[in-house]
Design a protein around this motif. Structure first.
Motif, PDB file in Angstrom:
ATOM      1  N   THR A   1      25.324 -14.315   9.833  1.00  0.00           N
ATOM      2  CA  THR A   1      26.008 -14.910  10.980  1.00  0.00           C
ATOM      3  C   THR A   1      27.234 -14.069  11.300  1.00  0.00           C
ATOM      4  OG1 THR A   1      26.801 -16.983  11.919  1.00  0.00           O
ATOM      5  CG2 THR A   1      27.517 -16.476   9.690  1.00  0.00           C
ATOM      6  N   LYS A   2      27.794 -14.284  12.469  1.00  0.00           N
ATOM      7  CA  LYS A   2      28.997 -13.556  12.877  1.00  0.00           C
ATOM      8  C   LYS A   2      30.187 -14.491  12.751  1.00  0.00           C
ATOM      9  CE  LYS A   2      30.842 -10.692  16.520  1.00  0.00           C
ATOM     10  NZ  LYS A   2      30.579 -10.061  17.805  1.00  0.00           N
ATOM     11  N   GLY A   3      31.237 -14.019  12.065  1.00  0.00           N
ATOM     12  CA  GLY A   3      32.419 -14.850  11.901  1.00  0.00           C
ATOM     13  C   GLY A   3      33.384 -14.250  10.907  1.00  0.00           C
ATOM     14  N   LYS A   4      34.227 -15.117  10.341  1.00  0.00           N
ATOM     15  CA  LYS A   4      35.256 -14.703   9.390  1.00  0.00           C
ATOM     16  C   LYS A   4      34.942 -15.307   8.028  1.00  0.00           C
ATOM     17  CE  LYS A   4      40.251 -14.948   8.738  1.00  0.00           C
ATOM     18  NZ  LYS A   4      41.511 -15.452   9.328  1.00  0.00           N
TER      19      LYS A   4
ATOM     20  N   VAL B   1      32.688 -10.576   9.530  1.00  0.00           N
ATOM     21  CA  VAL B   1      31.332 -10.216   9.129  1.00  0.00           C
ATOM     22  C   VAL B   1      30.381 -10.481  10.289  1.00  0.00           C
ATOM     23  CG1 VAL B   1      31.709 -10.631   6.662  1.00  0.00           C
ATOM     24  CG2 VAL B   1      30.929 -12.508   8.108  1.00  0.00           C
ATOM     25  N   ASP B   2      29.180  -9.888  10.199  1.00  0.00           N
ATOM     26  CA  ASP B   2      28.150 -10.168  11.191  1.00  0.00           C
ATOM     27  C   ASP B   2      26.828 -10.390  10.475  1.00  0.00           C
ATOM     28  OD1 ASP B   2      26.986  -7.638  10.699  1.00  0.00           O
ATOM     29  OD2 ASP B   2      28.096  -6.712  12.331  1.00  0.00           O
ATOM     30  N   ASN B   3      25.758 -10.526  11.243  1.00  0.00           N
ATOM     31  CA  ASN B   3      24.447 -10.863  10.679  1.00  0.00           C
ATOM     32  C   ASN B   3      24.001  -9.940   9.553  1.00  0.00           C
ATOM     33  OD1 ASN B   3      24.335 -12.856  12.570  1.00  0.00           O
ATOM     34  ND2 ASN B   3      22.950 -11.786  13.930  1.00  0.00           N
ATOM     35  N   ASN B   4      24.324  -8.656   9.660  1.00  0.00           N
ATOM     36  CA  ASN B   4      23.837  -7.669   8.694  1.00  0.00           C
ATOM     37  C   ASN B   4      24.852  -7.300   7.628  1.00  0.00           C
ATOM     38  OD1 ASN B   4      21.364  -7.446  10.104  1.00  0.00           O
ATOM     39  ND2 ASN B   4      22.349  -6.109  11.592  1.00  0.00           N
ATOM     40  N   SER B   5      26.018  -7.934   7.628  1.00  0.00           N
ATOM     41  CA  SER B   5      27.056  -7.605   6.645  1.00  0.00           C
ATOM     42  C   SER B   5      26.642  -8.064   5.251  1.00  0.00           C
ATOM     43  CB  SER B   5      28.379  -8.280   7.002  1.00  0.00           C
ATOM     44  OG  SER B   5      28.883  -7.809   8.212  1.00  0.00           O
ATOM     45  N   VAL B   6      26.599  -7.116   4.320  1.00  0.00           N
ATOM     46  CA  VAL B   6      26.333  -7.455   2.918  1.00  0.00           C
ATOM     47  C   VAL B   6      27.635  -7.985   2.326  1.00  0.00           C
ATOM     48  CG1 VAL B   6      25.675  -6.552   0.658  1.00  0.00           C
ATOM     49  CG2 VAL B   6      24.532  -5.701   2.716  1.00  0.00           C
TER      50      VAL B   6
ATOM     51  N   ILE C   1      27.673 -19.735  -2.202  1.00  0.00           N
ATOM     52  CA  ILE C   1      28.321 -18.485  -2.619  1.00  0.00           C
ATOM     53  C   ILE C   1      29.610 -18.265  -1.834  1.00  0.00           C
ATOM     54  CG2 ILE C   1      28.080 -15.971  -2.745  1.00  0.00           C
ATOM     55  CD1 ILE C   1      26.201 -17.338  -4.648  1.00  0.00           C
ATOM     56  N   ALA C   2      29.566 -18.512  -0.526  1.00  0.00           N
ATOM     57  CA  ALA C   2      30.729 -18.239   0.325  1.00  0.00           C
ATOM     58  C   ALA C   2      30.708 -19.147   1.548  1.00  0.00           C
ATOM     59  CB  ALA C   2      30.714 -16.778   0.768  1.00  0.00           C
ATOM     60  N   LEU C   3      31.884 -19.257   2.199  1.00  0.00           N
ATOM     61  CA  LEU C   3      32.022 -20.017   3.434  1.00  0.00           C
ATOM     62  C   LEU C   3      32.460 -19.066   4.546  1.00  0.00           C
ATOM     63  CD1 LEU C   3      33.976 -23.103   2.070  1.00  0.00           C
ATOM     64  CD2 LEU C   3      31.524 -22.941   2.544  1.00  0.00           C
ATOM     65  N   ILE C   4      31.855 -19.227   5.714  1.00  0.00           N
ATOM     66  CA  ILE C   4      32.172 -18.386   6.876  1.00  0.00           C
ATOM     67  C   ILE C   4      32.481 -19.282   8.064  1.00  0.00           C
ATOM     68  CG2 ILE C   4      31.248 -16.696   8.522  1.00  0.00           C
ATOM     69  CD1 ILE C   4      29.583 -15.557   6.213  1.00  0.00           C
ATOM     70  N   ASP C   5      33.623 -19.009   8.719  1.00  0.00           N
ATOM     71  CA  ASP C   5      33.933 -19.655   9.996  1.00  0.00           C
ATOM     72  C   ASP C   5      33.159 -18.924  11.065  1.00  0.00           C
ATOM     73  OD1 ASP C   5      35.592 -21.732   9.301  1.00  0.00           O
ATOM     74  OD2 ASP C   5      37.445 -20.613   9.590  1.00  0.00           O
TER      75      ASP C   5
ATOM     76  N   MET D   1      36.419 -24.759  15.028  1.00  0.00           N
ATOM     77  CA  MET D   1      35.499 -23.718  14.596  1.00  0.00           C
ATOM     78  C   MET D   1      34.628 -24.279  13.479  1.00  0.00           C
ATOM     79  SD  MET D   1      36.421 -19.823  13.392  1.00  0.00           S
ATOM     80  CE  MET D   1      37.071 -19.338  14.967  1.00  0.00           C
ATOM     81  N   ALA D   2      33.347 -24.033  13.535  1.00  0.00           N
ATOM     82  CA  ALA D   2      32.405 -24.534  12.536  1.00  0.00           C
ATOM     83  C   ALA D   2      32.313 -23.568  11.352  1.00  0.00           C
ATOM     84  CB  ALA D   2      31.034 -24.710  13.168  1.00  0.00           C
ATOM     85  N   SER D   3      32.137 -24.118  10.181  1.00  0.00           N
ATOM     86  CA  SER D   3      31.948 -23.303   8.979  1.00  0.00           C
ATOM     87  C   SER D   3      30.510 -23.446   8.507  1.00  0.00           C
ATOM     88  CB  SER D   3      32.878 -23.758   7.860  1.00  0.00           C
ATOM     89  OG  SER D   3      34.213 -23.518   8.185  1.00  0.00           O
ATOM     90  N   ILE D   4      29.971 -22.360   7.985  1.00  0.00           N
ATOM     91  CA  ILE D   4      28.646 -22.430   7.376  1.00  0.00           C
ATOM     92  C   ILE D   4      28.740 -21.958   5.934  1.00  0.00           C
ATOM     93  CG2 ILE D   4      27.434 -22.061   9.558  1.00  0.00           C
ATOM     94  CD1 ILE D   4      26.655 -19.288   8.257  1.00  0.00           C
ATOM     95  N   GLU D   5      27.796 -22.399   5.141  1.00  0.00           N
ATOM     96  CA  GLU D   5      27.728 -22.023   3.734  1.00  0.00           C
ATOM     97  C   GLU D   5      26.682 -20.922   3.567  1.00  0.00           C
ATOM     98  OE1 GLU D   5      26.594 -25.770   2.037  1.00  0.00           O
ATOM     99  OE2 GLU D   5      28.695 -26.387   1.804  1.00  0.00           O
ATOM    100  N   ILE D   6      27.042 -19.893   2.814  1.00  0.00           N
ATOM    101  CA  ILE D   6      26.073 -18.878   2.419  1.00  0.00           C
ATOM    102  C   ILE D   6      25.549 -19.325   1.055  1.00  0.00           C
ATOM    103  CG2 ILE D   6      25.675 -16.440   1.906  1.00  0.00           C
ATOM    104  CD1 ILE D   6      26.463 -17.097   4.852  1.00  0.00           C
ATOM    105  N   ILE D   7      24.238 -19.517   0.988  1.00  0.00           N
ATOM    106  CA  ILE D   7      23.584 -20.118  -0.175  1.00  0.00           C
ATOM    107  C   ILE D   7      22.814 -19.053  -0.958  1.00  0.00           C
ATOM    108  CG2 ILE D   7      21.861 -21.850  -0.866  1.00  0.00           C
ATOM    109  CD1 ILE D   7      24.283 -23.088   0.504  1.00  0.00           C
ATOM    110  N   SER D   8      22.850 -19.155  -2.277  1.00  0.00           N
ATOM    111  CA  SER D   8      22.065 -18.251  -3.118  1.00  0.00           C
ATOM    112  C   SER D   8      20.585 -18.590  -2.989  1.00  0.00           C
ATOM    113  CB  SER D   8      22.492 -18.379  -4.580  1.00  0.00           C
ATOM    114  OG  SER D   8      21.658 -17.578  -5.388  1.00  0.00           O
TER     115      SER D   8
END
Length: 82
Positions: free
Chosen positions: A54-57, A32-37, A75-79, A1-8
């Motif tokens: 993005t959609k993931g955990k 979470v999904d694309n619109n999740s705050v 800020i955060a990492l999402i699988d 599973m790929a992880s992405i970084e949520i950037i400020s």
């Protein structure tokens, strides 16, 4: 599973909840999904939503609640769900 970084996108203060009495927008382990705050960034009393985009955990926050952030900071990492 790929992880992405949520950037400020902005400099400011990162908040995980809409107010001190409220529950967090998202917690580690949440789906979470694309619109999740997942938080807010406050700059000079202006608050901007930070979304997962993005959609993931959500696997980890890299910044604590009420900490200052800089543009480009992770800020955060999402699988990501494939």
């Amino acid at each position: 599973m790929a992880s992405i970084e949520i950037i400020s996108p902005l400099p400011g203060i990162f908040y995980r909840r809409p107010s001190p009495e409220s529950d967090a927008f998202a917690n580690e382990g949440d789906q979470v999904d694309n619109n999740s705050v997942i938080g807010l960034i406050e700059v000079m009393k202006q608050f901007s939503d930070l979304t997962a985009d993005t959609k993931g955990k959500l696997i980890r926050f890299c910044v604590e609640d009420s900490e200052p952030v800089e543009p480009g900071q992770v800020i955060a990492l999402i699988d990501v769900e494939e």
